[in-house]
Scaffold this active site. Structure first.
Site, PDB file in Angstrom:
ATOM      1  N   HIS A  34      44.476  66.368  42.035  1.00  0.00           N
ATOM      2  CA  HIS A  34      43.919  67.700  41.765  1.00  0.00           C
ATOM      3  C   HIS A  34      45.449  68.794  41.957  1.00  0.00           C
ATOM      4  O   HIS A  34      45.350  69.674  41.174  1.00  0.00           O
ATOM      5  CB  HIS A  34      42.959  68.331  42.930  1.00  0.00           C
ATOM      6  CG  HIS A  34      41.646  67.727  42.604  1.00  0.00           C
ATOM      7  ND1 HIS A  34      41.309  66.370  42.467  1.00  0.00           N
ATOM      8  CD2 HIS A  34      40.348  68.140  42.346  1.00  0.00           C
ATOM      9  CE1 HIS A  34      40.084  66.144  42.102  1.00  0.00           C
ATOM     10  NE2 HIS A  34      39.655  67.408  42.194  1.00  0.00           N
ATOM     11  N   LYS A  52      41.359  83.322  31.121  1.00  0.00           N
ATOM     12  CA  LYS A  52      40.703  82.548  30.060  1.00  0.00           C
ATOM     13  C   LYS A  52      40.937  81.089  29.806  1.00  0.00           C
ATOM     14  O   LYS A  52      42.067  80.400  29.486  1.00  0.00           O
ATOM     15  CB  LYS A  52      41.149  83.285  28.584  1.00  0.00           C
ATOM     16  CG  LYS A  52      40.356  82.991  27.595  1.00  0.00           C
ATOM     17  CD  LYS A  52      40.443  83.895  26.392  1.00  0.00           C
ATOM     18  CE  LYS A  52      39.861  83.518  24.958  1.00  0.00           C
ATOM     19  NZ  LYS A  52      38.568  83.463  25.169  1.00  0.00           N
ATOM     20  N   TYR A  91      43.301  79.288  27.001  1.00  0.00           N
ATOM     21  CA  TYR A  91      43.435  79.221  25.561  1.00  0.00           C
ATOM     22  C   TYR A  91      43.007  80.814  25.193  1.00  0.00           C
ATOM     23  O   TYR A  91      42.959  81.787  25.836  1.00  0.00           O
ATOM     24  CB  TYR A  91      42.298  78.395  25.200  1.00  0.00           C
ATOM     25  CG  TYR A  91      40.742  78.958  25.369  1.00  0.00           C
ATOM     26  CD1 TYR A  91      40.191  78.952  26.691  1.00  0.00           C
ATOM     27  CD2 TYR A  91      39.907  79.464  24.443  1.00  0.00           C
ATOM     28  CE1 TYR A  91      39.001  79.636  26.690  1.00  0.00           C
ATOM     29  CE2 TYR A  91      38.761  80.154  24.513  1.00  0.00           C
ATOM     30  CZ  TYR A  91      38.210  79.990  25.871  1.00  0.00           C
ATOM     31  OH  TYR A  91      37.024  80.516  26.114  1.00  0.00           O
ATOM     32  N   ARG A 133      47.314  88.954  27.173  1.00  0.00           N
ATOM     33  CA  ARG A 133      46.306  87.950  28.023  1.00  0.00           C
ATOM     34  C   ARG A 133      46.700  86.620  28.105  1.00  0.00           C
ATOM     35  O   ARG A 133      46.493  86.153  29.421  1.00  0.00           O
ATOM     36  CB  ARG A 133      44.973  88.126  27.460  1.00  0.00           C
ATOM     37  CG  ARG A 133      44.029  87.575  28.140  1.00  0.00           C
ATOM     38  CD  ARG A 133      42.524  87.869  27.535  1.00  0.00           C
ATOM     39  NE  ARG A 133      42.269  87.273  26.212  1.00  0.00           N
ATOM     40  CZ  ARG A 133      41.158  87.453  25.541  1.00  0.00           C
ATOM     41  NH1 ARG A 133      40.413  88.215  25.856  1.00  0.00           N
ATOM     42  NH2 ARG A 133      41.120  86.714  24.453  1.00  0.00           N
ATOM     43  N   ARG A 187      45.885  61.364  37.783  1.00  0.00           N
ATOM     44  CA  ARG A 187      44.727  62.167  38.257  1.00  0.00           C
ATOM     45  C   ARG A 187      45.228  62.577  39.832  1.00  0.00           C
ATOM     46  O   ARG A 187      45.087  61.810  40.579  1.00  0.00           O
ATOM     47  CB  ARG A 187      43.541  61.534  38.008  1.00  0.00           C
ATOM     48  CG  ARG A 187      42.478  62.410  38.387  1.00  0.00           C
ATOM     49  CD  ARG A 187      41.039  61.890  38.068  1.00  0.00           C
ATOM     50  NE  ARG A 187      40.054  62.932  38.296  1.00  0.00           N
ATOM     51  CZ  ARG A 187      39.589  63.150  39.787  1.00  0.00           C
ATOM     52  NH1 ARG A 187      40.135  62.771  40.727  1.00  0.00           N
ATOM     53  NH2 ARG A 187      38.498  63.868  39.773  1.00  0.00           N
ATOM     54  N   GLU A 198      28.787  89.873  31.809  1.00  0.00           N
ATOM     55  CA  GLU A 198      29.285  89.594  30.573  1.00  0.00           C
ATOM     56  C   GLU A 198      28.329  88.567  29.984  1.00  0.00           C
ATOM     57  O   GLU A 198      27.340  87.969  30.459  1.00  0.00           O
ATOM     58  CB  GLU A 198      30.617  89.372  30.083  1.00  0.00           C
ATOM     59  CG  GLU A 198      31.091  87.948  30.955  1.00  0.00           C
ATOM     60  CD  GLU A 198      32.718  87.669  31.160  1.00  0.00           C
ATOM     61  OE1 GLU A 198      33.149  88.148  30.048  1.00  0.00           O
ATOM     62  OE2 GLU A 198      33.022  87.006  31.925  1.00  0.00           O
TER      63      GLU A 198
HETATM   64  N1  PMP Z   1      34.105  87.167  27.903  1.00  0.00           N
HETATM   65  C1  PMP Z   1      33.855  86.018  27.746  1.00  0.00           C
HETATM   66  C2  PMP Z   1      33.381  84.959  28.766  1.00  0.00           C
HETATM   67  C3  PMP Z   1      34.415  85.333  26.532  1.00  0.00           C
HETATM   68  O1  PMP Z   1      34.370  83.840  26.297  1.00  0.00           O
HETATM   69  C4  PMP Z   1      34.933  86.106  25.549  1.00  0.00           C
HETATM   70  C5  PMP Z   1      35.605  85.542  24.257  1.00  0.00           C
HETATM   71  N2  PMP Z   1      36.658  85.071  24.285  1.00  0.00           N
HETATM   72  C6  PMP Z   1      35.111  87.406  25.635  1.00  0.00           C
HETATM   73  C7  PMP Z   1      34.419  87.809  26.868  1.00  0.00           C
HETATM   74  C8  PMP Z   1      35.304  88.403  24.500  1.00  0.00           C
HETATM   75  O2  PMP Z   1      36.873  88.337  24.322  1.00  0.00           O
HETATM   76  P1  PMP Z   1      37.555  88.700  23.158  1.00  0.00           P
HETATM   77  O3  PMP Z   1      37.018  89.966  22.772  1.00  0.00           O
HETATM   78  O4  PMP Z   1      38.982  88.823  23.504  1.00  0.00           O
HETATM   79  O5  PMP Z   1      37.217  87.858  22.103  1.00  0.00           O
END
Ligand code: PMP
Length: 296
Positions: free
Chosen positions: A116, A161, A39, A58, A114, A193
């Site tokens: 995997h 993502k 996403y 991305r 279903r 993060e």
């Molecule tokens: N790290 C994670 C785990 C996130 O989910 C996000 C938000 N999408 C970010 C960092 C920040 O990414 P962005 O600046 O592209 O929103």
């Protein structure tokens, strides 16, 4: 909340426009069954998507990592984002220029029995919706937000993502339980993060962040903050940042599409620096507001 009580916000599902309250996907969608999807969240200011190309690049990287084909080209995604932005303005009864929105774009591997292993030849599910972009009230910005720390128990492909977000949900709830805004995670004693944001440390006027590797999502704001630091003459360095460095920081900042950049002023109940948003935060926040106006 049931589906029918969701707001009537505009959405798009596999080529059809509808609303959140009525759109339906198959129970055998691999997004539902496995979280097998990717996403993006694209901020749109006054009808202009911010850093759209970076978001699309991305998305392509996430698709490649997941061995999924991206069913739309840039022009196709751009058109979809524009259509949803316009639909939101109508929904809100406002001029497009007077709205700020977040457009959520999701692709799953599609519908199959279903198993995997990746089924060959299935069509991806394309889903997108739009909502207003939450703008932090000025008073909250001036205070900064509270965060808690936690071990990073997520997987080692945090750079994708992915819609598999169980780790992020569990992590975020640790801060929600404390009435805090975000959970800042550490892997082997080093900063990774937040549950849904990148984390930055300011020490002696230098902005420090973790390297662009598989342990963090490379937020689009990695590039934005790097650029804003360069413009402001603030040194910007990506390297491993220890937990002690975070706890001894002058400033801690969070960035994401929806947070933009915000100061973390309390960490595990203790003040960060002097407990107020610092000068580098102010500089980056102001730079960000300018970037939104001049450079989509
Ligand atoms: N790290 C994670 C785990 C996130 O989910 C996000 C938000 N999408 C970010 C960092 C920040 O990414 P962005 O600046 O592209 O929103």
């Amino acid at each position: 909340m049931t589906a029918s009580s969701l707001p009537d916000l505009p959405c798009h599902l596999n080529g059809e426009f509808g609303t959140l309250a009525t759109a339906k996907v198959s129970v055998m969608d691999r997004g539902f069954i496995f979280g097998d999807g990717v996403y993006e969240v694209v901020p749109v200011y006054a009808g202009r998507p911010f850093r759209f190309e970076e978001h699309m690049a991305r998305l392509d990287r996430s698709c490649a990592e997941m061995r999924m084909a991206n069913p739309k080209d840039r022009a196709g995604w751009r058109q979809l984002v524009a259509q949803l932005a316009e639909a939101y303005a109508q929904y809100a009864g406002k001029a497009l220029e007077d709205t700020s929105q977040m457009v959520y774009l999701q692709l799953t591997r599609g519908v199959a029995m279903r198993d995997h292993a990746m089924p060959p030849g299935i069509e991806p599910t394309v889903f997108a919706f739009v909502n207003r972009l939450y703008i932090y009230p000025a008073e909250e910005r001036a205070q900064g937000v509270a965060c808690v720390t936690a071990d990073d128990f997520r997987w080692k492909k945090a750079h994708i993502k992915s819609t598999s977000l169980a780790g992020a949900v569990l992590a975020r709830q640790l801060s929600a339980d404390e009435g805090a805004n975000e959970t800042i995670m550490f892997r082997d004693g080093f900063l990774s993060e937040g549950s849904s944001s990148n984390v930055w440390v300011v020490k002696d006027g230098v902005v420090l962040g973790p390297p662009r590797d598989n342990l963090v999502l490379q937020g689009i704001r990695y590039g934005v903050l790097e650029e804003l630091c360069r413009l402001a003459g603030v040194p910007f360095e990506l390297r491993r940042v220890s937990r002690d460095e975070v706890l001894a920081a002058d400033e801690v900042l969070l960035s994401s599409a929806t947070k933009e950049v915000i100061a973390c002023t309390r960490l595990d109940g203790r003040p960060v620096g002097n407990g107020r948003p610092g000068p580098i935060y102010e500089q980056l926040f102001n730079g960000y507001q300018q970037a939104k106006r001049i450079s989509p």
